[in-house]
Design a protein around this motif. Structure first.
Motif, PDB file in Angstrom:
ATOM      1  N   VAL A 129       0.736  -1.020   0.020  1.00  0.00           N
ATOM      2  CA  VAL A 129      -0.010   0.147  -0.034  1.00  0.00           C
ATOM      3  C   VAL A 129       0.586   1.137  -0.006  1.00  0.00           C
ATOM      4  CG1 VAL A 129      -1.785   1.171   1.253  1.00  0.00           C
ATOM      5  CG2 VAL A 129      -1.710  -1.260   1.245  1.00  0.00           C
ATOM      6  N   SER A 130       0.473   2.091  -0.985  1.00  0.00           N
ATOM      7  CA  SER A 130       1.549   3.174  -1.022  1.00  0.00           C
ATOM      8  C   SER A 130       0.718   4.563  -1.194  1.00  0.00           C
ATOM      9  CB  SER A 130       2.545   3.100  -2.303  1.00  0.00           C
ATOM     10  OG  SER A 130       1.951   3.036  -3.538  1.00  0.00           O
ATOM     11  N   TYR A 169      -4.376   6.174  -2.014  1.00  0.00           N
ATOM     12  CA  TYR A 169      -3.627   5.184  -1.602  1.00  0.00           C
ATOM     13  C   TYR A 169      -3.538   4.049  -2.806  1.00  0.00           C
ATOM     14  CZ  TYR A 169      -3.743   7.093   2.956  1.00  0.00           C
ATOM     15  OH  TYR A 169      -3.531   8.151   4.059  1.00  0.00           O
ATOM     16  N   PHE A 177       4.455  -0.935   3.234  1.00  0.00           N
ATOM     17  CA  PHE A 177       3.882   0.305   3.537  1.00  0.00           C
ATOM     18  C   PHE A 177       4.608   1.324   2.921  1.00  0.00           C
ATOM     19  CE2 PHE A 177       1.420  -2.280   6.317  1.00  0.00           C
ATOM     20  CZ  PHE A 177       0.320  -2.008   6.131  1.00  0.00           C
ATOM     21  N   LEU A 214       5.002   6.576   3.029  1.00  0.00           N
ATOM     22  CA  LEU A 214       4.152   7.246   4.057  1.00  0.00           C
ATOM     23  C   LEU A 214       5.225   8.179   4.857  1.00  0.00           C
ATOM     24  CD1 LEU A 214       2.264   4.257   5.728  1.00  0.00           C
ATOM     25  CD2 LEU A 214       1.407   5.927   4.181  1.00  0.00           C
ATOM     26  N   VAL A 252       5.227   2.496   9.497  1.00  0.00           N
ATOM     27  CA  VAL A 252       4.255   1.643  10.249  1.00  0.00           C
ATOM     28  C   VAL A 252       5.077   0.842  11.499  1.00  0.00           C
ATOM     29  CG1 VAL A 252       2.448  -0.151  10.076  1.00  0.00           C
ATOM     30  CG2 VAL A 252       2.771   1.457   8.465  1.00  0.00           C
ATOM     31  N   HIS A 259      -2.022   6.066   8.859  1.00  0.00           N
ATOM     32  CA  HIS A 259      -2.045   7.227   8.412  1.00  0.00           C
ATOM     33  C   HIS A 259      -3.362   7.969   8.121  1.00  0.00           C
ATOM     34  CE1 HIS A 259      -1.016  10.027   4.806  1.00  0.00           C
ATOM     35  NE2 HIS A 259       0.017  10.185   5.511  1.00  0.00           N
ATOM     36  N   LEU A 277      -5.351   5.677   6.035  1.00  0.00           N
ATOM     37  CA  LEU A 277      -5.092   4.097   6.323  1.00  0.00           C
ATOM     38  C   LEU A 277      -5.284   3.630   7.588  1.00  0.00           C
ATOM     39  CD1 LEU A 277      -3.532   1.613   4.909  1.00  0.00           C
ATOM     40  CD2 LEU A 277      -1.375   2.737   5.504  1.00  0.00           C
ATOM     41  N   TYR A 318      -6.079   0.269  10.541  1.00  0.00           N
ATOM     42  CA  TYR A 318      -5.663  -1.147  11.033  1.00  0.00           C
ATOM     43  C   TYR A 318      -6.390  -1.732  11.749  1.00  0.00           C
ATOM     44  CZ  TYR A 318      -2.773  -5.202  12.379  1.00  0.00           C
ATOM     45  OH  TYR A 318      -2.258  -6.589  12.874  1.00  0.00           O
TER      46      TYR A 318
END
Length: 495
Positions: free
Chosen positions: A268-269, A279, A312, A315, A319, A441, A444, A446
Motif C-alpha cells: 500500500v503506497s 492510496y 507500506f 508514508l 508503520v 496514516h 489508512l 488497521y
C-alpha cells in the motif's frame, strides 16, 4: 428586494469562498474478508452510503477463521464454532441476513489431567454447583462475579456506538469502558489477576488453565482481558448459525454489494496529487500483478511477523513493527470411535461427555476434544451414542501422530488437519508494550490489532464498528464524536 431574499443574499455572500463539507470517499479498499473485514465493509457501507464503492481483497477464502469442512457429505465447523448470546453485533447480523440459530444440542463437559477426569459436569445444575464448591470452595463464585463485572462494563460499547462515538486507539476504547483497569488488564496475566481476587491456585490450575488451552491453546499467562472474554464464553449461553457461521461473512459482503477480489495484497503506497491524497493498493492475482487507487484503505488482516507481509510505501512515518507472532493451533477433524477407556470408561456406553478439556500439563497431547454436530441440524437430530463412530474436533499444539490418534480413538475412518495461525501469542503481550495503532496514516487504518486486546468474533465486530465510525467522523471532521471522555455521564445528561 424582499427582506427574505435579502437575508438569503447576505447569507450567500457570507458563505462565499468558504469550503463546504468534503465529498464522501469514492472508493474504499478493505484487505481481508474474515469477520473483521466483512463487518467493517458493512459498517462503512452504513456510514458512507451505497454510492461508495468498496473493494474487498481476500487471498484465501471469505470467512477467514469462520470455516467449515465436509465429512460424509455433511459440513462441520472447523474454525470458531460458537458465539455468545451477549455478542450483540453478531446477533444483529443474523437477524439482518435472515439467518437462523442452529438447534442447540445439549452435551456435558469434563476436565482431564492426563490420567483421570478431575471435574465432571452432570445433568443437574445444583449438583454441578455443589461439586465446584466441594472441590474449590467459593473460587468459582469469585470468578463469576469478576467476569460479570468485566462484561457489564464491556457492554457499554454498544450504547457508545449507537450514538456514533468512536475511539482512535484501542487503549482509548478500553479506557472508556473500564477506565485504567481495563488497560491494565491487557498488561497483567489472567492467573495473577484471579489470584488477586482470591481465586485458589488449585482452581486456576484445574479449571482456568483448561479453558485457556481450549480457547487459545495457551496458558494462564495470557492477559487478563483476553482471559475474561474467554471465560465469559465458557459460562454457557452459546449458539451458532444454521448452515455455518461463515454465512455471516458472505452474507454481509453480498448485502453491501462489495466487490470481492481474490488476490493477495503486497503493498500500500501513498500518492499525493494536486486534487487529493490517494492510496495505491498493489496486489498479485493468479501470477499477475495489478494495482488500484483508493481514498481509504482498511487492513483487516493480521500484520504479524510470520503472517501477512504488506509493504507500506511513501508514508511520512513508518508503520510500527508487528507486536509479535501468532500462535499456531492445529484442528484435527476425526471421524471415528473414541477410546473412552483412556478417560476411565471401559464400557463406551457409559461415557457421557460431548467435550473434554485438558489441563495445562507437559505431557498433554490435546487441548480439547469435542463431539461435533453438523452445521445443519434436523429436528430429530441426536448426538451419536459414544459406542458409535462420530465426528470429533481435536485441538492440539501440533499435528497428532499415529500413536496419539490411536490413544484417543479405537479406530477412525478419516482425519482432516487444519493448521491455524489462530490467535496472537499472548505471552509477549503481558508487558507495558502499547497495543497496535488503529490509524496508520490519515486514510489508512488497521483493524486486526484489536486481537492483541482480545480475540473473538464479537471483538472483531466491535472494532469494525469503531473503525467505520472513526473513519466517517474523521473524514467529515466530526471531532466531537472522537475520543470523548466520560461518555457514560455525557450520554446520561444528553438523555
Amino acid at each position: 428586494m424582499s427582506p427574505h431574499l435579502l437575508l438569503i443574499a447576505v447569507a450567500a455572500q457570507m458563505c462565499a469562498g468558504q469550503p463546504g463539507p468534503p465529498d464522501p470517499p469514492g472508493r474504499i479498499a478493505v484487505i481481508g474478508a474474515g469477520i473483521g473485514g466483512s463487518a467493517v465493509t458493512y459498517f462503512l457501507h452504513q456510514q458512507f452510503g451505497p454510492q461508495v464503492q468498496i473493494d474487498v481483497y481476500e487471498a484465501d477464502r471469505v470467512g477467514g477463521r469462520l470455516a467449515t469442512l465436509t465429512v460424509n457429505s455433511q459440513q462441520y465447523e472447523c474454525g470458531s464454532p460458537t458465539i455468545h448470546s451477549l455478542h450483540l453485533h453478531m446477533q444483529d447480523f443474523v437477524k439482518l441476513l435472515g439467518l437462523k440459530h442452529r438447534k442447540d444440542v445439549v452435551g456435558k463437559s469434563a476436565i482431564f489431567n492426563g490420567e483421570q477426569l478431575v471435574l465432571e459436569e452432570t445433568d443437574w445444575y445444583l449438583l454441578n454447583l455443589f461439586r465446584l464448591w466441594w472441590h474449590y470452595g467459593i473460587s468459582f463464585l469469585r470468578l463469576q462475579m469478576w467476569v460479570e463485572e468485566v462484561m457489564e462494563k464491556f457492554m457499554r460499547i454498544y450504547k457508545y456506538q449507537a450514538h456514533e462515538y468512536a475511539f482512535s486507539t484501542i487503549e482509548g476504547l478500553l479506557r472508556s469502558l473500564g477506565g485504567d483497569h481495563f488497560v491494565n488488564m491487557t498488561q497483567k496475566s489472567v492467573g495473577e489477576s484471579l489470584q488477586g481476587i482470591g481465586v485458589s491456585q488449585r482452581f486456576i490450575d484445574d479449571v482456568i488453565s483448561a479453558v485457556m488451552k481450549a480457547s487459545y491453546g495457551q496458558s494462564v499467562a495470557i492477559p487478563a482481558f483476553v482471559g475474561a472474554m474467554s471465560l465469559a464464553g465458557a459460562q454457557g449461553n452459546m449458539w451458532s448459525v444454521e448452515g455455518g457461521n461463515k454465512l455471516i461473512c458472505s452474507g454481509l459482503l453480498k448485502l453491501t454489494k462489495a466487490n470481492v477480489i481474490h488476490a493477495r495484497v503486497t503493498a500500500v503506497s501513498l500518492h499525493n496529487t494536486e486534487k487529493k491524497r490517494l492510496y495505491e493498493v498493489q496486489y498479485e492475482q493468479e501470477g499477475t500483478l495489478g494495482s488500484d487507487y483508493y481514498d481509504l484503505v482498511i487492513v483487516a488482516a493480521p500484520l504479524h511477523k510470520s503472517g501477512y507481509p504488506i509493504s507500506f510505501l511513501n508514508l511520512p512515518q513508518s508503520v510500527p513493527d508487528p507486536m509479535g507472532s501468532y500462535h499456531r493451533v492445529v484442528s484435527s477433524i476425526v471421524h471415528g470411535y473414541l477410546n473412552s477407556s483412556y478417560f476411565g470408561f471401559v464400557d463406551p456406553k457409559l461415557f457421557p461427555f460431548s467435550s473434554i478439556l485438558s489441563m495445562d500439563t507437559p505431557d498433554a497431547i490435546f487441548h480439547s476434544l469435542e463431539s461435533l454436530c453438523p452445521v445443519n441440524v434436523s429436528v430429530g437430530f441426536r448426538r451419536k451414542p459414544p459406542q458409535e463412530a462420530a465426528v470429533w474436533r481435536v485441538l492440539s499444539q501440533r499435528p497428532l501422530d499415529r500413536k496419539e490418534l490411536k490413544t484417543l480413538f479405537k479406530s477412525y475412518y478419516s482425519v482432516q488437519v487444519i493448521e491455524w495461525q489462530a490467535f496472537p501469542s499472548y505471552s509477549t503481550a503481558v508487558s507495558s508494550k502499547p497495543l497496535p495503532p488503529i490509524i496508520l496514516h490519515d486514510g489508512l487504518y488497521y483493524l486486526s490489532g484489536v486481537e492483541w486486546a482480545a480475540s473473538s468474533v464479537e471483538m472483531s465486530a466491535v472494532a469494525a464498528k469503531n473503525l467505520a465510525l472513526l473513519a466517517f467522523n474523521r473524514w467529515f471532521e466530526l471531532n466531537e464524536k472522537i475520543d470523548q471522555q466520560d461518555l457514560m455521564h455525557k450520554l446520561k445528561t444528553e438523555l
